[in-house]
Scaffold this motif. Structure first.
Motif, short mmCIF file in Angstrom:
data_model
loop_
_atom_site.label_atom_id
_atom_site.label_comp_id
_atom_site.label_asym_id
_atom_site.label_seq_id
_atom_site.Cartn_x
_atom_site.Cartn_y
_atom_site.Cartn_z
N LEU A 59 0.89 -1.26 -0.06
CA LEU A 59 0.04 -0.03 -0.13
C LEU A 59 1.12 1.18 -0.12
O LEU A 59 0.66 2.17 -0.77
CB LEU A 59 -0.86 0.06 1.09
CG LEU A 59 -1.98 -1.16 1.42
CD1 LEU A 59 -2.77 -1.20 2.76
CD2 LEU A 59 -2.74 -1.24 0.17
N VAL A 60 2.07 1.42 0.71
CA VAL A 60 2.79 2.46 0.85
C VAL A 60 3.57 2.59 -0.29
O VAL A 60 3.85 3.67 -0.76
CB VAL A 60 3.76 2.29 2.26
CG1 VAL A 60 4.78 3.43 2.06
CG2 VAL A 60 3.02 2.39 3.31
N ASP A 61 4.01 1.59 -0.88
CA ASP A 61 4.75 1.80 -2.29
C ASP A 61 4.06 2.57 -3.15
O ASP A 61 4.45 3.08 -4.05
CB ASP A 61 5.36 0.40 -2.68
CG ASP A 61 6.46 -0.08 -1.73
OD1 ASP A 61 6.88 0.58 -0.88
OD2 ASP A 61 6.59 -1.34 -1.81
N SER A 62 2.78 2.02 -3.22
CA SER A 62 1.74 2.71 -4.44
C SER A 62 1.60 3.87 -4.01
O SER A 62 0.59 4.71 -4.90
CB SER A 62 0.90 1.69 -4.75
OG SER A 62 -0.31 1.57 -3.62
N ALA A 63 1.29 4.52 -2.81
CA ALA A 63 0.69 5.77 -2.31
C ALA A 63 1.63 6.95 -2.99
O ALA A 63 2.73 6.97 -3.38
CB ALA A 63 0.78 5.72 -0.87
N VAL A 64 0.66 7.96 -3.01
CA VAL A 64 1.18 9.15 -3.71
C VAL A 64 1.31 10.08 -2.44
O VAL A 64 0.34 10.61 -1.99
CB VAL A 64 0.12 9.65 -4.83
CG1 VAL A 64 0.83 11.19 -5.30
CG2 VAL A 64 0.12 8.78 -5.85
N GLN A 65 2.60 10.83 -2.31
CA GLN A 65 2.78 11.64 -1.08
C GLN A 65 2.67 12.88 -1.86
O GLN A 65 3.22 13.46 -2.74
CB GLN A 65 4.14 11.52 -0.81
CG GLN A 65 4.28 10.12 -0.01
CD GLN A 65 5.50 10.07 0.88
OE1 GLN A 65 5.70 10.86 1.78
NE2 GLN A 65 6.43 8.98 0.57
N VAL A 66 1.58 13.65 -1.24
CA VAL A 66 1.53 15.24 -1.84
C VAL A 66 1.88 16.11 -0.64
O VAL A 66 2.01 15.85 0.48
CB VAL A 66 0.02 15.39 -2.10
CG1 VAL A 66 -0.66 14.39 -3.35
CG2 VAL A 66 -0.71 15.18 -1.01
N ALA A 67 2.26 17.30 -1.23
CA ALA A 67 2.74 18.34 -0.35
C ALA A 67 1.79 18.66 0.78
O ALA A 67 0.50 18.66 0.74
CB ALA A 67 3.02 19.59 -0.95
N PRO A 68 1.83 18.99 2.06
CA PRO A 68 0.95 19.17 3.19
C PRO A 68 0.15 20.66 2.61
O PRO A 68 0.82 21.39 2.15
CB PRO A 68 1.82 19.57 4.55
CG PRO A 68 3.26 18.88 4.20
CD PRO A 68 3.18 18.87 2.91
#
Length: 432
Positions: free
Chosen positions: A409-418
């Motif tokens: 799940l984490v590997d596929s997650a997209v991190q966006v700016a806060p």
């Protein structure tokens, strides 16, 4: 709902087991107590006298077989109906069980979460080094002749309330840091200015919320005598300090090691928070009706964890259980929401594991055991042996499967700016 049969041989074996249990408490004329043959016992009381105990003996075996055949994992004890049971005949049972609820997954790959970052600044490194200096400080004779703020004073004292000494109010050669505020308010400040070997009387008032209710709110007088005055000496932050407190020869090497360790800790913290955010988002995207019994069971497990935590902190288990039982309804209510969240999270992760066919190979399981061996500084074979003896190797395998699922799940997650905090609108109020 599942129906299960067992053979005549199984029935007879269960009846014989029941006979051995029942006969111990039965007196039959012509036989010593507990020695009447099964045939005589059945002739006198009827074969039915053994049925309840025989069924009780049979049920676990039949139930496990029925579950295996149905390939279902029940969430609660079954409702049992004895369809047919008699001596010399096959027996038939009907089990009604409630399986896990259906989980409707929402988006679980590529979910968006706010990025997490805990950068290590130069000030963080210097603060860590300063804390190391504090840890290796030593007490030396004070250069002053009287007590000052920050000094460490060795003193003897005796406390009185209404002219009478009270329990716990006496000590000899006690070391107190002035300014630590560990004593009754006003006590430490009144020591300032006293000299070595000087005696004095100090008047204080115990706070209203003092932990000892017998003293709370009461005025007291302490007779004190200053034995010695010392001050803390902080070692210089140099190469000699580095060599003394670490395996490094220079301060720069120590500083680099501190930097690396702080970065490692920050990275682990970032990872932990990121995982929690991703899982929380994935679980929120899913839909599942959670049966009450699962929440209740989880609540009970959380209460057991509370008992364990209290015992680990030094509270006797019996006292901890009594404390919790006295507040059972309130504690259960407090835990209910968290228990429901834990159950939903477990159900959703289990569903994803099934959909994605997450499996754990023997190599991966062994790698986990070897990692644990490194952490606990034990032999990997001994750790594996303990798991096998406790029958919990499969639990460990499931834990590794959970870790792999979360990794997916984490590997596929997209991190966006806060999201930036918007400044409040309106003019600031001028303060004159």
């Amino acid at each position: 709902e599942e129906q299960a049969e067992c053979s005549v041989e199984q029935v007879d074996r269960a009846l014989d087991q029941a006979y051995r249990k029942v006969v111990r408490g039965v007196s039959v004329p012509g036989f010593r107590k507990g020695k009447a043959p099964r045939q005589i016992l059945e002739m006198r009381y009827g074969a039915e006298v053994l049925y309840d105990d025989a069924i009780e003996a049979l049920l676990p075996e039949v139930y496990e077989a029925a579950l295996a055949e149905a390939a279902v994992e029940p969430i609660d004890r079954p409702e049992v109906e004895v369809v047919d049971f008699a001596s010399g005949q096959p027996a038939v049972f009907k089990f009604v069980v409630q399986g896990p609820p259906e989980v409707e997954l929402g988006q679980y790959q590529g979910v968006e979460v706010e990025a997490v970052s805990f950068p290590v600044e130069a000030d963080d490194v210097e603060q860590a080094l300063a804390e190391m200096q504090e840890q290796h400080a030593r007490l030396v004779d004070s250069t002053g002749t009287t007590v000052a703020d920050g000094d460490f004073v060795n003193l003897s004292y005796e406390g009185f309330i209404d002219g009478e000494p009270f329990a716990g109010g006496q000590a000899d050669n006690y070391t107190l840091e002035i300014g630590s505020n560990t004593f009754v308010p006003g006590f430490e400040s009144q020591l300032i200015g006293l000299s070595r070997a000087e005696s004095a009387e100090i008047s204080v008032v115990f706070p209203e919320d003092y932990r000892n209710e017998e003293l709370a709110g009461k005025p007291a007088v302490f007779k004190v005598e200053i034995k010695d005055i010392k001050q803390k000496e902080i070692p210089a932050l140099d190469d000699d300090f580095a060599a003394e407190v670490s395996e490094f020869a220079t301060l720069e090497e120590l500083r680099e090691d501190v930097q690396n360790k702080l970065q490692e800790s920050a990275t682990q913290k970032e990872r932990s928070i990121l995982e929690a955010k991703v899982v929380e988002t994935v679980v929120a995207n899913a839909t599942v009706e959670i049966p009450t019994v699962m929440v209740e069971r989880e609540t009970e497990e959380m209460i057991e964890e509370l008992v364990y935590d209290l015992a680990r902190q030094g509270l006797p288990e019996d006292f901890a259980r009594e404390y919790i039982n006295d507040r059972a309804d309130s504690i259960k209510e407090d835990y209910r929401e968290a228990a429901e969240a834990r159950v939903k999270t477990r159900l959703v992760l289990d569903k994803i594991k099934a959909v994605e066919a997450v499996a754990v190979s023997e190599e991966e399981l062994q790698a986990k055991i070897e990692a644990m061996a490194g952490i606990y500084q034990q032999d990997a074979s001994e750790i594996r042996k303990k798991f096998e003896e406790q029958g919990s190797l499969e639990v460990l395998r499931q834990n590794v499967a959970n870790e792999k699922t979360i990794q997916l799940l984490v590997d596929s997650a997209v991190q966006v700016a806060p999201t930036p905090v918007e400044e409040q609108e309106g003019e600031a109020t001028e303060i004159e």
